[in-house]
Design a protein around this motif. Structure first.
Motif, PDB file in Angstrom:
ATOM      1  N   PHE A 180       0.837  -1.207   0.000  1.00 31.73           N
ATOM      2  CA  PHE A 180       0.000   0.000   0.000  1.00 31.73           C
ATOM      3  C   PHE A 180       0.867   1.251   0.000  1.00 31.73           C
ATOM      4  O   PHE A 180       0.590   2.208  -0.723  1.00 31.73           O
ATOM      5  N   ARG A 181       1.917   1.247   0.801  1.00 33.40           N
ATOM      6  CA  ARG A 181       2.800   2.417   0.840  1.00 33.40           C
ATOM      7  C   ARG A 181       3.499   2.612  -0.511  1.00 33.40           C
ATOM      8  O   ARG A 181       3.644   3.743  -0.982  1.00 33.40           O
ATOM      9  N   ASP A 182       3.914   1.519  -1.121  1.00 33.21           N
ATOM     10  CA  ASP A 182       4.574   1.609  -2.420  1.00 33.21           C
ATOM     11  C   ASP A 182       3.637   2.147  -3.494  1.00 33.21           C
ATOM     12  O   ASP A 182       4.098   2.728  -4.492  1.00 33.21           O
ATOM     13  N   ALA A 183       2.341   1.948  -3.332  1.00 28.68           N
ATOM     14  CA  ALA A 183       1.353   2.470  -4.274  1.00 28.68           C
ATOM     15  C   ALA A 183       1.066   3.952  -4.049  1.00 28.68           C
ATOM     16  O   ALA A 183       0.238   4.538  -4.757  1.00 28.68           O
ATOM     17  N   GLY A 184       1.741   4.551  -3.067  1.00 27.99           N
ATOM     18  CA  GLY A 184       1.567   5.973  -2.800  1.00 27.99           C
ATOM     19  C   GLY A 184       0.362   6.301  -1.941  1.00 27.99           C
ATOM     20  O   GLY A 184      -0.034   7.475  -1.841  1.00 27.99           O
ATOM     21  N   LEU A 185      -0.203   5.291  -1.299  1.00 23.27           N
ATOM     22  CA  LEU A 185      -1.377   5.525  -0.454  1.00 23.27           C
ATOM     23  C   LEU A 185      -0.955   6.021   0.924  1.00 23.27           C
ATOM     24  O   LEU A 185       0.102   5.651   1.442  1.00 23.27           O
ATOM     25  N   ALA A 186      -1.787   6.859   1.505  1.00 23.41           N
ATOM     26  CA  ALA A 186      -1.493   7.474   2.796  1.00 23.41           C
ATOM     27  C   ALA A 186      -2.364   6.871   3.892  1.00 23.41           C
ATOM     28  O   ALA A 186      -3.375   6.223   3.619  1.00 23.41           O
ATOM     29  N   GLN A 187      -1.959   7.096   5.138  1.00 19.96           N
ATOM     30  CA  GLN A 187      -2.698   6.650   6.316  1.00 19.96           C
ATOM     31  C   GLN A 187      -3.027   5.154   6.230  1.00 19.96           C
ATOM     32  O   GLN A 187      -4.157   4.716   6.464  1.00 19.96           O
ATOM     33  N   VAL A 188      -2.004   4.372   5.894  1.00 18.42           N
ATOM     34  CA  VAL A 188      -2.180   2.938   5.695  1.00 18.42           C
ATOM     35  C   VAL A 188      -2.386   2.240   7.038  1.00 18.42           C
ATOM     36  O   VAL A 188      -1.642   2.473   7.995  1.00 18.42           O
ATOM     37  N   GLU A 189      -3.398   1.389   7.099  1.00 19.77           N
ATOM     38  CA  GLU A 189      -3.685   0.594   8.293  1.00 19.77           C
ATOM     39  C   GLU A 189      -3.922  -0.854   7.885  1.00 19.77           C
ATOM     40  O   GLU A 189      -4.496  -1.124   6.831  1.00 19.77           O
ATOM     41  N   VAL A 190      -3.500  -1.767   8.743  1.00 18.57           N
ATOM     42  CA  VAL A 190      -3.747  -3.199   8.537  1.00 18.57           C
ATOM     43  C   VAL A 190      -4.322  -3.770   9.827  1.00 18.57           C
ATOM     44  O   VAL A 190      -3.858  -3.439  10.924  1.00 18.57           O
ATOM     45  N   ARG A 191      -5.324  -4.616   9.701  1.00 21.30           N
ATOM     46  CA  ARG A 191      -5.914  -5.250  10.883  1.00 21.30           C
ATOM     47  C   ARG A 191      -6.331  -6.677  10.566  1.00 21.30           C
ATOM     48  O   ARG A 191      -6.520  -7.055   9.399  1.00 21.30           O
ATOM     49  N   ALA A 192      -6.463  -7.471  11.599  1.00 22.06           N
ATOM     50  CA  ALA A 192      -6.973  -8.843  11.463  1.00 22.06           C
ATOM     51  C   ALA A 192      -8.490  -8.841  11.600  1.00 22.06           C
ATOM     52  O   ALA A 192      -9.061  -8.079  12.378  1.00 22.06           O
ATOM     53  N   ILE A 193      -9.111  -9.705  10.825  1.00 18.41           N
ATOM     54  CA  ILE A 193     -10.543  -9.972  10.972  1.00 18.41           C
ATOM     55  C   ILE A 193     -10.686 -11.474  11.220  1.00 18.41           C
ATOM     56  O   ILE A 193     -10.354 -12.291  10.365  1.00 18.41           O
ATOM     57  N   ASP A 194     -11.146 -11.835  12.404  1.00 24.01           N
ATOM     58  CA  ASP A 194     -11.297 -13.236  12.806  1.00 24.01           C
ATOM     59  C   ASP A 194     -12.775 -13.600  12.885  1.00 24.01           C
ATOM     60  O   ASP A 194     -13.570 -12.845  13.466  1.00 24.01           O
ATOM     61  N   GLU A 195     -13.122 -14.740  12.319  1.00 25.35           N
ATOM     62  CA  GLU A 195     -14.501 -15.210  12.337  1.00 25.35           C
ATOM     63  C   GLU A 195     -14.522 -16.727  12.561  1.00 25.35           C
ATOM     64  O   GLU A 195     -13.595 -17.434  12.145  1.00 25.35           O
ATOM     65  N   PRO A 196     -15.580 -17.254  13.192  1.00 28.56           N
ATOM     66  CA  PRO A 196     -15.703 -18.708  13.335  1.00 28.56           C
ATOM     67  C   PRO A 196     -16.070 -19.377  12.016  1.00 28.56           C
ATOM     68  O   PRO A 196     -16.788 -18.796  11.190  1.00 28.56           O
ATOM     69  N   THR A 197     -15.563 -20.569  11.794  1.00 26.36           N
ATOM     70  CA  THR A 197     -15.978 -21.396  10.661  1.00 26.36           C
ATOM     71  C   THR A 197     -16.352 -22.759  11.236  1.00 26.36           C
ATOM     72  O   THR A 197     -15.482 -23.574  11.542  1.00 26.36           O
ATOM     73  N   VAL A 198     -17.634 -22.980  11.391  1.00 25.72           N
ATOM     74  CA  VAL A 198     -18.124 -24.201  12.048  1.00 25.72           C
ATOM     75  C   VAL A 198     -18.753 -25.117  10.998  1.00 25.72           C
ATOM     76  O   VAL A 198     -19.693 -24.727  10.297  1.00 25.72           O
ATOM     77  N   PHE A 199     -18.234 -26.328  10.909  1.00 28.64           N
ATOM     78  CA  PHE A 199     -18.755 -27.336   9.992  1.00 28.64           C
ATOM     79  C   PHE A 199     -19.603 -28.318  10.795  1.00 28.64           C
ATOM     80  O   PHE A 199     -19.178 -28.783  11.856  1.00 28.64           O
ATOM     81  N   ARG A 200     -20.761 -28.659  10.291  1.00 28.98           N
ATOM     82  CA  ARG A 200     -21.674 -29.497  11.081  1.00 28.98           C
ATOM     83  C   ARG A 200     -21.144 -30.914  11.246  1.00 28.98           C
ATOM     84  O   ARG A 200     -21.449 -31.592  12.232  1.00 28.98           O
ATOM     85  N   ASP A 201     -20.337 -31.379  10.268  1.00 33.51           N
ATOM     86  CA  ASP A 201     -19.738 -32.710  10.353  1.00 33.51           C
ATOM     87  C   ASP A 201     -18.587 -32.772   9.348  1.00 33.51           C
ATOM     88  O   ASP A 201     -18.296 -31.789   8.650  1.00 33.51           O
ATOM     89  N   PHE A 202     -17.938 -33.929   9.255  1.00 38.39           N
ATOM     90  CA  PHE A 202     -16.788 -34.032   8.368  1.00 38.39           C
ATOM     91  C   PHE A 202     -17.170 -33.817   6.906  1.00 38.39           C
ATOM     92  O   PHE A 202     -16.432 -33.176   6.148  1.00 38.39           O
ATOM     93  N   GLU A 203     -18.315 -34.341   6.480  1.00 41.77           N
ATOM     94  CA  GLU A 203     -18.709 -34.173   5.080  1.00 41.77           C
ATOM     95  C   GLU A 203     -18.932 -32.706   4.729  1.00 41.77           C
ATOM     96  O   GLU A 203     -18.666 -32.291   3.595  1.00 41.77           O
ATOM     97  N   ASP A 204     -19.415 -31.921   5.670  1.00 43.55           N
ATOM     98  CA  ASP A 204     -19.593 -30.492   5.437  1.00 43.55           C
ATOM     99  C   ASP A 204     -18.243 -29.815   5.214  1.00 43.55           C
ATOM    100  O   ASP A 204     -18.140 -28.851   4.445  1.00 43.55           O
TER     101      ASP A 204
END
Length: 261
Positions: A180-204
């Motif tokens: 992002f900085r190399d592209a000349g963009l300003a006020q660059v921020e990076v953050r993590a987004i965490d979410e659950p991924t729940v599968f009902r069973d192995f086949e799912d």
């Protein structure tokens, strides 16, 4: 079959998990109502649909290199404010300053020249416009894929170089911020987004890997029946499975944003 050709199998694979990430991402951007948005690599429409639902835009224009994905998203996102077309992210067919916000979800690492695509996104937004995107943390936080590639590599040395965690170092905070900085963009921020991924069973968990849409499903398709069965059973044995059969994992995406100066 191309790994980016058919929308429905891709949606079953990771499209369903990208939707909650997209919601958090759009909320984080905090854009004013009535803006013009560009969705680069719109895929099956998870991000475009979220923008339409959560951000009150005047318009959303989505582009994707895959004709099959564009045809699919047109059937899934039917809103008068939205339009979708086939285009190259590295040579966007829009005038400079056309949009208020240019975004992309889970795409940049698959573009041959990601720096060129980011520069094009920056070119198409107005002065002080926002450029933002998110990518899976393949190396660690995207547990669905991490378990898959760890199991594949234990059985097949040829799987090691296919692992997206190895192939895409860009999908980490500092390389992403530097891009992002190399592209000349300003006020660059990076953050993590965490979410659950729940599968009902192995086949799912397992069946979406049979759809041939994406690197891991394409690898599964390339295997012999015997090798595919061995991979399936190794995953069955190593995934964290609860007493009720559910497989409760989490996913992480790294999101980045910056302003055009």
């Amino acid at each position: 079959m191309s790994i980016w050709a058919s929308g429905a199998p891709y949606d079953r694979y990771v499209g369903r998990w990208s939707r909650p990430v997209a919601r958090t991402f759009v909320e984080w951007l905090g854009q004013a109502d009535g803006g013009a948005w560009l969705d680069v690599g719109c895929g099956t429409g998870a991000l475009s649909a979220t923008i339409l639902r959560e951000a009150a835009p005047a318009e959303v224009v989505g582009i994707d290199a895959s004709q099959g994905f564009v045809e699919y998203v047109r059937t899934q996102v039917q809103d008068r404010r939205a339009s979708f077309e086939v285009a190259d992210a590295q040579a966007l067919p829009f005038d400079a300053g056309r949009f208020d916000c240019a975004v992309s979800g889970l795409v940049l690492n698959f573009i041959p020249q990601p720096e060129r695509a980011l520069a094009e996104m920056a070119r198409t937004v107005r002065s002080d416009g926002t450029v933002a995107l998110y990518l899976w943390d393949y190396a660690e936080g995207m547990q669905m894929m991490r378990h898959f590639w760890d199991a594949a590599a234990a059985l097949d040395p040829n799987a090691v170089p296919l692992d997206e965690g190895r192939r895409f170092p860009i999908c980490q905070p500092e390389p992403l911020a530097q891009l992002f900085r190399d592209a000349g963009l300003a006020q660059v921020e990076v953050r993590a987004i965490d979410e659950p991924t729940v599968f009902r069973d192995f086949e799912d968990y397992w069946s979406p890997f049979l759809g041939a849409q994406g690197p891991a499903p394409s690898y599964v398709t390339s295997l012999t029946e015997t090798a595919r069965a061995a991979l399936r059973e190794r995953l069955r044995a190593t995934l964290p499975t609860a007493a009720d059969g559910a497989i409760r994992l989490t996913t992480r995406a790294w999101a980045a944003r910056g302003l055009r100066t």
